[in-house]
Design a protein around this motif. Structure first.
Motif, PDB file in Angstrom:
ATOM      1  N   ARG A   1     -42.712 -23.482  37.713  1.00  0.00           N
ATOM      2  CA  ARG A   1     -43.048 -22.375  38.598  1.00  0.00           C
ATOM      3  C   ARG A   1     -43.882 -22.927  39.758  1.00  0.00           C
ATOM      4  N   GLU A   2     -43.491 -22.554  40.976  1.00  0.00           N
ATOM      5  CA  GLU A   2     -44.156 -23.120  42.149  1.00  0.00           C
ATOM      6  C   GLU A   2     -44.702 -22.037  43.060  1.00  0.00           C
ATOM      7  N   PHE A   3     -45.734 -22.409  43.771  1.00  0.00           N
ATOM      8  CA  PHE A   3     -46.383 -21.528  44.731  1.00  0.00           C
ATOM      9  C   PHE A   3     -45.464 -21.253  45.916  1.00  0.00           C
ATOM     10  N   VAL A   4     -45.447 -20.002  46.373  1.00  0.00           N
ATOM     11  CA  VAL A   4     -44.670 -19.624  47.552  1.00  0.00           C
ATOM     12  C   VAL A   4     -45.598 -19.169  48.679  1.00  0.00           C
ATOM     13  N   ALA A   5     -46.447 -18.173  48.385  1.00  0.00           N
ATOM     14  CA  ALA A   5     -47.309 -17.614  49.420  1.00  0.00           C
ATOM     15  C   ALA A   5     -48.472 -16.873  48.779  1.00  0.00           C
ATOM     16  N   ALA A   6     -49.555 -16.741  49.533  1.00  0.00           N
ATOM     17  CA  ALA A   6     -50.719 -15.994  49.071  1.00  0.00           C
ATOM     18  C   ALA A   6     -51.339 -15.243  50.238  1.00  0.00           C
ATOM     19  N   VAL A   7     -52.007 -14.143  49.921  1.00  0.00           N
ATOM     20  CA  VAL A   7     -52.694 -13.353  50.934  1.00  0.00           C
ATOM     21  C   VAL A   7     -54.072 -12.992  50.399  1.00  0.00           C
ATOM     22  N   SER A   8     -55.061 -13.023  51.274  1.00  0.00           N
ATOM     23  CA  SER A   8     -56.436 -12.742  50.872  1.00  0.00           C
ATOM     24  C   SER A   8     -56.620 -11.257  50.544  1.00  0.00           C
ATOM     25  N   ARG A   9     -57.773 -10.944  50.016  1.00  0.00           N
ATOM     26  CA  ARG A   9     -58.038  -9.581  49.537  1.00  0.00           C
ATOM     27  C   ARG A   9     -57.829  -8.532  50.623  1.00  0.00           C
ATOM     28  N   GLY A  10     -58.268  -8.821  51.828  1.00  0.00           N
ATOM     29  CA  GLY A  10     -58.126  -7.852  52.909  1.00  0.00           C
ATOM     30  C   GLY A  10     -56.860  -8.007  53.725  1.00  0.00           C
ATOM     31  N   GLY A  11     -56.135  -9.088  53.473  1.00  0.00           N
ATOM     32  CA  GLY A  11     -54.888  -9.323  54.187  1.00  0.00           C
ATOM     33  C   GLY A  11     -55.026 -10.176  55.432  1.00  0.00           C
ATOM     34  N   GLY A  12     -56.252 -10.581  55.760  1.00  0.00           N
ATOM     35  CA  GLY A  12     -56.452 -11.312  56.996  1.00  0.00           C
ATOM     36  C   GLY A  12     -56.076 -12.776  56.955  1.00  0.00           C
ATOM     37  N   MET A  13     -56.013 -13.352  55.773  1.00  0.00           N
ATOM     38  CA  MET A  13     -55.676 -14.770  55.627  1.00  0.00           C
ATOM     39  C   MET A  13     -54.431 -14.908  54.760  1.00  0.00           C
ATOM     40  N   THR A  14     -53.562 -15.829  55.143  1.00  0.00           N
ATOM     41  CA  THR A  14     -52.359 -16.107  54.378  1.00  0.00           C
ATOM     42  C   THR A  14     -52.172 -17.607  54.233  1.00  0.00           C
ATOM     43  N   SER A  15     -51.397 -17.978  53.231  1.00  0.00           N
ATOM     44  CA  SER A  15     -51.090 -19.380  52.977  1.00  0.00           C
ATOM     45  C   SER A  15     -49.661 -19.465  52.472  1.00  0.00           C
ATOM     46  N   TYR A  16     -48.937 -20.530  52.882  1.00  0.00           N
ATOM     47  CA  TYR A  16     -47.534 -20.653  52.511  1.00  0.00           C
ATOM     48  C   TYR A  16     -47.224 -22.070  52.038  1.00  0.00           C
ATOM     49  N   ALA A  17     -46.240 -22.160  51.165  1.00  0.00           N
ATOM     50  CA  ALA A  17     -45.681 -23.458  50.825  1.00  0.00           C
ATOM     51  C   ALA A  17     -44.920 -23.971  52.041  1.00  0.00           C
ATOM     52  N   ASP A  18     -44.900 -25.280  52.210  1.00  0.00           N
ATOM     53  CA  ASP A  18     -44.209 -25.864  53.362  1.00  0.00           C
ATOM     54  C   ASP A  18     -42.728 -25.483  53.383  1.00  0.00           C
ATOM     55  N   SER A  19     -42.140 -25.320  52.213  1.00  0.00           N
ATOM     56  CA  SER A  19     -40.700 -25.053  52.128  1.00  0.00           C
ATOM     57  C   SER A  19     -40.313 -23.673  52.657  1.00  0.00           C
ATOM     58  N   VAL A  20     -41.288 -22.767  52.767  1.00  0.00           N
ATOM     59  CA  VAL A  20     -40.961 -21.408  53.222  1.00  0.00           C
ATOM     60  C   VAL A  20     -41.669 -21.045  54.520  1.00  0.00           C
ATOM     61  N   LYS A  21     -42.528 -21.909  55.000  1.00  0.00           N
ATOM     62  CA  LYS A  21     -43.303 -21.607  56.207  1.00  0.00           C
ATOM     63  C   LYS A  21     -42.365 -21.348  57.386  1.00  0.00           C
ATOM     64  N   GLY A  22     -42.623 -20.268  58.099  1.00  0.00           N
ATOM     65  CA  GLY A  22     -41.789 -19.898  59.233  1.00  0.00           C
ATOM     66  C   GLY A  22     -40.609 -19.022  58.867  1.00  0.00           C
ATOM     67  N   ARG A  23     -40.318 -18.902  57.563  1.00  0.00           N
ATOM     68  CA  ARG A  23     -39.194 -18.060  57.120  1.00  0.00           C
ATOM     69  C   ARG A  23     -39.667 -16.862  56.302  1.00  0.00           C
ATOM     70  N   PHE A  24     -40.735 -17.037  55.527  1.00  0.00           N
ATOM     71  CA  PHE A  24     -41.256 -15.979  54.658  1.00  0.00           C
ATOM     72  C   PHE A  24     -42.568 -15.451  55.223  1.00  0.00           C
ATOM     73  N   THR A  25     -42.812 -14.166  54.983  1.00  0.00           N
ATOM     74  CA  THR A  25     -44.066 -13.536  55.391  1.00  0.00           C
ATOM     75  C   THR A  25     -44.609 -12.687  54.255  1.00  0.00           C
ATOM     76  N   ILE A  26     -45.840 -12.964  53.870  1.00  0.00           N
ATOM     77  CA  ILE A  26     -46.503 -12.159  52.848  1.00  0.00           C
ATOM     78  C   ILE A  26     -47.414 -11.149  53.531  1.00  0.00           C
ATOM     79  N   SER A  27     -47.465  -9.948  52.993  1.00  0.00           N
ATOM     80  CA  SER A  27     -48.346  -8.920  53.525  1.00  0.00           C
ATOM     81  C   SER A  27     -48.753  -7.983  52.391  1.00  0.00           C
ATOM     82  N   ARG A  28     -49.714  -7.141  52.684  1.00  0.00           N
ATOM     83  CA  ARG A  28     -50.184  -6.214  51.657  1.00  0.00           C
ATOM     84  C   ARG A  28     -50.609  -4.900  52.279  1.00  0.00           C
ATOM     85  N   ASP A  29     -50.504  -3.841  51.493  1.00  0.00           N
ATOM     86  CA  ASP A  29     -50.977  -2.527  51.893  1.00  0.00           C
ATOM     87  C   ASP A  29     -51.871  -2.050  50.759  1.00  0.00           C
ATOM     88  N   ASN A  30     -53.165  -2.240  50.914  1.00  0.00           N
ATOM     89  CA  ASN A  30     -54.081  -1.898  49.826  1.00  0.00           C
ATOM     90  C   ASN A  30     -54.117  -0.401  49.546  1.00  0.00           C
TER      91      ASN A  30
END
Length: 127
Positions: A45-74
């Motif tokens: 199992r591998e990391f794809v993307a993460a988003v901070s508690r408030g949604g202001g910070m995101t992180s992506y695996a290199d393999s999906v950067k520029g193609r995937f977008t993580i977001s949240r609606d608390n």
């Protein structure tokens, strides 16, 4: 305790798009950093993307950067993963996960940092 339920997976042709959703119940989602992981047959199992508690910070695996977008609606207790320009190598079961973190800007990338996991949703990309 947090329960996570993923949806939105399916079969798509290469170059297509899918939007995954992760609905949370139990404690309010704003207490957690959220992540998406994936596991292909015979692979870890591998990391794809993460988003901070408030949604202001995101992180992506290199393999999906520029193609995937993580977001949240608390307010809706929901996390999303928009996947564009899909490739056959994106085929996997995708898992949503919640990490109990104190730092508001934290975007965990390791499996061990996450406390709760969903059951997963299958994404299949045909060539």
């Amino acid at each position: 305790q947090v329960e996570l339920v993923e949806s939105g997976g399916g079969l798509v042709q290469a170059g297509g798009s899918l939007r995954l959703s992760c609905a949370a119940s139990g404690r309010t989602l704003s207490l957690y950093a959220m992540g998406w992981f994936r596991q292909a047959p015979g692979k870890e199992r591998e990391f794809v993307a993460a988003v901070s508690r408030g949604g202001g910070m995101t992180s992506y695996a290199d393999s999906v950067k520029g193609r995937f977008t993580i977001s949240r609606d608390n307010a809706k207790n929901t996390v999303y993963l928009q996947m564009n320009s899909l490739k056959p190598e994106d085929t996997a079961v995708y898992y949503c996960a919640a990490a109990s973190v104190l730092v508001l800007t934290s975007t965990p990338r390791k499996r061990g940092e996450y406390d709760y996991w969903g059951q997963g949703t299958q994404v299949t990309v045909s060539s």
